[in-house]
Design a protein around this motif. Sequence first.
Motif, PDB file in Angstrom:
ATOM      1  N   ALA A 274       0.832  -1.209   0.000  1.00  0.00           N
ATOM      2  CA  ALA A 274       0.000   0.000   0.000  1.00  0.00           C
ATOM      3  C   ALA A 274       0.865   1.257   0.000  1.00  0.00           C
ATOM      4  CB  ALA A 274      -0.924  -0.011   1.215  1.00  0.00           C
ATOM      5  N   VAL A 275       1.938   1.254   0.780  1.00  0.00           N
ATOM      6  CA  VAL A 275       2.846   2.405   0.812  1.00  0.00           C
ATOM      7  C   VAL A 275       3.521   2.583  -0.542  1.00  0.00           C
ATOM      8  CG1 VAL A 275       4.990   3.302   1.813  1.00  0.00           C
ATOM      9  CG2 VAL A 275       3.230   2.317   3.297  1.00  0.00           C
ATOM     10  N   ALA A 276       3.976   1.468  -1.132  1.00  0.00           N
ATOM     11  CA  ALA A 276       4.637   1.546  -2.439  1.00  0.00           C
ATOM     12  C   ALA A 276       3.702   2.120  -3.493  1.00  0.00           C
ATOM     13  CB  ALA A 276       5.124   0.161  -2.869  1.00  0.00           C
ATOM     14  N   ALA A 277       2.418   1.773  -3.426  1.00  0.00           N
ATOM     15  CA  ALA A 277       1.452   2.279  -4.404  1.00  0.00           C
ATOM     16  C   ALA A 277       1.297   3.791  -4.321  1.00  0.00           C
ATOM     17  CB  ALA A 277       0.099   1.600  -4.191  1.00  0.00           C
ATOM     18  N   ARG A 278       1.529   4.357  -3.126  1.00  0.00           N
ATOM     19  CA  ARG A 278       1.405   5.806  -2.942  1.00  0.00           C
ATOM     20  C   ARG A 278       2.644   6.543  -3.435  1.00  0.00           C
ATOM     21  NH1 ARG A 278       0.075   6.428   3.280  1.00  0.00           N
ATOM     22  NH2 ARG A 278       0.239   8.655   2.719  1.00  0.00           N
ATOM     23  N   LEU A 279       3.731   5.827  -3.692  1.00  0.00           N
ATOM     24  CA  LEU A 279       4.972   6.481  -4.086  1.00  0.00           C
ATOM     25  C   LEU A 279       5.039   6.797  -5.577  1.00  0.00           C
ATOM     26  CD1 LEU A 279       7.487   4.343  -1.973  1.00  0.00           C
ATOM     27  CD2 LEU A 279       6.616   6.630  -1.444  1.00  0.00           C
ATOM     28  N   GLY A 280       4.281   6.091  -6.383  1.00  0.00           N
ATOM     29  CA  GLY A 280       4.304   6.320  -7.824  1.00  0.00           C
ATOM     30  C   GLY A 280       4.372   5.019  -8.593  1.00  0.00           C
ATOM     31  N   ASP A 281       4.096   5.086  -9.892  1.00  0.00           N
ATOM     32  CA  ASP A 281       4.044   3.890 -10.723  1.00  0.00           C
ATOM     33  C   ASP A 281       5.397   3.178 -10.790  1.00  0.00           C
ATOM     34  OD1 ASP A 281       1.415   4.409 -11.183  1.00  0.00           O
ATOM     35  OD2 ASP A 281       1.682   5.224 -13.198  1.00  0.00           O
ATOM     36  N   ALA A 282       6.477   3.933 -10.970  1.00  0.00           N
ATOM     37  CA  ALA A 282       7.801   3.308 -11.055  1.00  0.00           C
ATOM     38  C   ALA A 282       8.169   2.636  -9.743  1.00  0.00           C
ATOM     39  CB  ALA A 282       8.856   4.345 -11.436  1.00  0.00           C
ATOM     40  N   ASP A 283       7.788   3.273  -8.635  1.00  0.00           N
ATOM     41  CA  ASP A 283       8.106   2.709  -7.320  1.00  0.00           C
ATOM     42  C   ASP A 283       7.339   1.411  -7.065  1.00  0.00           C
ATOM     43  OD1 ASP A 283       9.662   4.996  -5.583  1.00  0.00           O
ATOM     44  OD2 ASP A 283       8.314   5.867  -7.066  1.00  0.00           O
ATOM     45  N   ILE A 284       6.047   1.395  -7.378  1.00  0.00           N
ATOM     46  CA  ILE A 284       5.265   0.181  -7.140  1.00  0.00           C
ATOM     47  C   ILE A 284       5.726  -0.939  -8.059  1.00  0.00           C
ATOM     48  CG2 ILE A 284       3.406   0.888  -8.694  1.00  0.00           C
ATOM     49  CD1 ILE A 284       3.065  -1.256  -5.508  1.00  0.00           C
ATOM     50  N   GLU A 362      13.266   4.110 -15.792  1.00  0.00           N
ATOM     51  CA  GLU A 362      12.916   4.679 -14.496  1.00  0.00           C
ATOM     52  C   GLU A 362      12.731   3.584 -13.448  1.00  0.00           C
ATOM     53  OE1 GLU A 362       9.696   7.773 -12.425  1.00  0.00           O
ATOM     54  OE2 GLU A 362       9.477   7.179 -14.534  1.00  0.00           O
ATOM     55  N   VAL A 363      12.083   2.509 -13.855  1.00  0.00           N
ATOM     56  CA  VAL A 363      11.903   1.380 -12.927  1.00  0.00           C
ATOM     57  C   VAL A 363      13.254   0.762 -12.586  1.00  0.00           C
ATOM     58  CG1 VAL A 363      10.858  -0.894 -12.622  1.00  0.00           C
ATOM     59  CG2 VAL A 363       9.576   0.921 -13.759  1.00  0.00           C
ATOM     60  N   ARG A 364      14.123   0.643 -13.570  1.00  0.00           N
ATOM     61  CA  ARG A 364      15.455   0.087 -13.312  1.00  0.00           C
ATOM     62  C   ARG A 364      16.229   0.948 -12.320  1.00  0.00           C
ATOM     63  NH1 ARG A 364      17.907  -1.950 -19.175  1.00  0.00           N
ATOM     64  NH2 ARG A 364      16.451  -3.693 -19.477  1.00  0.00           N
ATOM     65  N   ASP A 365      16.130   2.264 -12.476  1.00  0.00           N
ATOM     66  CA  ASP A 365      16.829   3.166 -11.555  1.00  0.00           C
ATOM     67  C   ASP A 365      16.308   3.011 -10.129  1.00  0.00           C
ATOM     68  OD1 ASP A 365      18.344   4.156 -13.607  1.00  0.00           O
ATOM     69  OD2 ASP A 365      17.112   5.947 -13.935  1.00  0.00           O
ATOM     70  N   GLN A 366      15.018   2.772  -9.979  1.00  0.00           N
ATOM     71  CA  GLN A 366      14.435   2.581  -8.650  1.00  0.00           C
ATOM     72  C   GLN A 366      14.780   1.199  -8.087  1.00  0.00           C
ATOM     73  OE1 GLN A 366      13.100   4.866  -6.991  1.00  0.00           O
ATOM     74  NE2 GLN A 366      11.945   6.281  -8.264  1.00  0.00           N
ATOM     75  N   LEU A 367      14.856   0.199  -8.980  1.00  0.00           N
ATOM     76  CA  LEU A 367      15.038  -1.184  -8.535  1.00  0.00           C
ATOM     77  C   LEU A 367      16.466  -1.489  -8.112  1.00  0.00           C
ATOM     78  CD1 LEU A 367      13.872  -4.024  -8.175  1.00  0.00           C
ATOM     79  CD2 LEU A 367      14.285  -4.438 -10.609  1.00  0.00           C
ATOM     80  N   LEU A 368      17.452  -0.906  -8.782  1.00  0.00           N
ATOM     81  CA  LEU A 368      18.846  -1.268  -8.516  1.00  0.00           C
ATOM     82  C   LEU A 368      19.243  -1.093  -7.053  1.00  0.00           C
ATOM     83  CD1 LEU A 368      21.513  -2.281  -9.625  1.00  0.00           C
ATOM     84  CD2 LEU A 368      22.100   0.087 -10.214  1.00  0.00           C
ATOM     85  N   PRO A 369      19.017   0.074  -6.420  1.00  0.00           N
ATOM     86  CA  PRO A 369      19.399   0.191  -5.007  1.00  0.00           C
ATOM     87  C   PRO A 369      18.607  -0.740  -4.093  1.00  0.00           C
ATOM     88  CG  PRO A 369      18.203   2.150  -5.718  1.00  0.00           C
ATOM     89  CD  PRO A 369      18.501   1.357  -6.945  1.00  0.00           C
TER      90      PRO A 369
END
Length: 461
Positions: A274-284, A362-369
């Motif tokens: 639920a928190v991830a969904a509030r962060l944005g599409d790339a984050d979720i 954008e998803v890759r940039d969020q996923l790597l860390p």
Amino acid sequence: MSPASPPTAPPGGQEPPEAVERTRARRRQDRDILVLALPALGSLIAEPLFLMADSAMVGHLGTPQLAGLGIAAALLTTFVNVFVFLAYATTAAVARSVGARDLTAAIRQGMDGIWLAVILGLALVAVVVPTAPALVDAFGASSTAAPHAVTYLRISTLGIPAMLIVLAATGVLRGLQDTRTPLYVAIGGFGANVVLNALFIYGLDGGVAGSAWGTVLAQYGMAAVYLRVVVRGARAHGAPLRPSTAGILVNARAGVPLLIRTLSLRGVLLIATAVAARLGDADIAAHQIALTLWTLLALGLDAIAIAGQALIGRALGAGDAAGARSACRRMVWWGVVSGLALTVLVIATGPLVLRMFTSDPEVRDQLLPVLWVIAVTQPIAGVVFVLDGVLMGAGDGPYLAGAMLLTLALFAPGALLVPALGGGVTALWWAIAGLMMGTRLVTLGLRARTGRWLVTGAVRA
């Protein structure tokens, strides 16, 4: 008075007898752990393949069909996973009786667990089948996906009794120190599922309904094999097959704390999503990929936990508290080593994971860390999974329930603060893999050190 003489080393540079015996004991423990853990790992990996096979075949029917399958499968998995205590509690109870050398009592407890699975399974069928449209609607299904989701859910729900029987019977065999049979049944069930789905979906043009019926039949086939094995054991050792009200209630009471633990853990994961969904599409999107990977890694660590349940229950049933503590220490060592191995694996395959799961930069940039967070915390996860299995094997369910409720209480505000403080999905995963798993490490580690879980006897008082 002359000073004491130092101990004389054995001739020829040999190790002292005490050291030799310690080495032999460790080797025996390692052998026992691996004999149980490796087949358990195989059966754990085989289970998700059911859904993968369904998804692969239904995916060729169209996007609405696949979306419907995804919704129905999420609901179905939740219903079944809530009752995973049928395996855990049964393993501990049966293993204690095995340690006490009372196989008749062990199988009788196993049969009571299976009867409880039947009762719970039939109750779920009675609730879910008529409410399937409302459940799918609550999930927010689109108008094109909803009919397929309802169809798949209603038919697949008929297989829930078989799925719960498989859970309970798996617990029986694990308690009997047999993880090979569940592996063979899982492999056979997966093969049957693929063949039946291909026949019903394509050969008989059954569509989503054909996929559901193929899976249901495969699940009942697996349940039938398990029942044959357990019933044969019951007849060989003179254990009754009829249900015992008292025995079923004992199994239910033992399962309640583990049910609370499981629901608390599910609460953690739901809050995180639920928190991830509030962060944005790339984050979720990054969160869902990370959660998939984290769950896959957990299967490897859970295999050691399953070995822990069986070995600790057997040792305590035999009255060997020292042996149980020694086995606990050795399994913690295996948990750390396995965690370190997974750390190396995640770091080495990180670039491949990025390419495999997404092409969105954008998803890759969020996923790597996030992958690095998962990697560096795997040794912690290894110890947590092992200690969880140890305490389950000891029948320490009430403590596990309380510890998980505390973990949920600490995690929830920490996770909810992530968006408020401007954090992203990486901060959320520090809350999951750091705060949540760190809290579990402390609570489970303290319990293991106290030794209060070392309650011996054929039945935990």
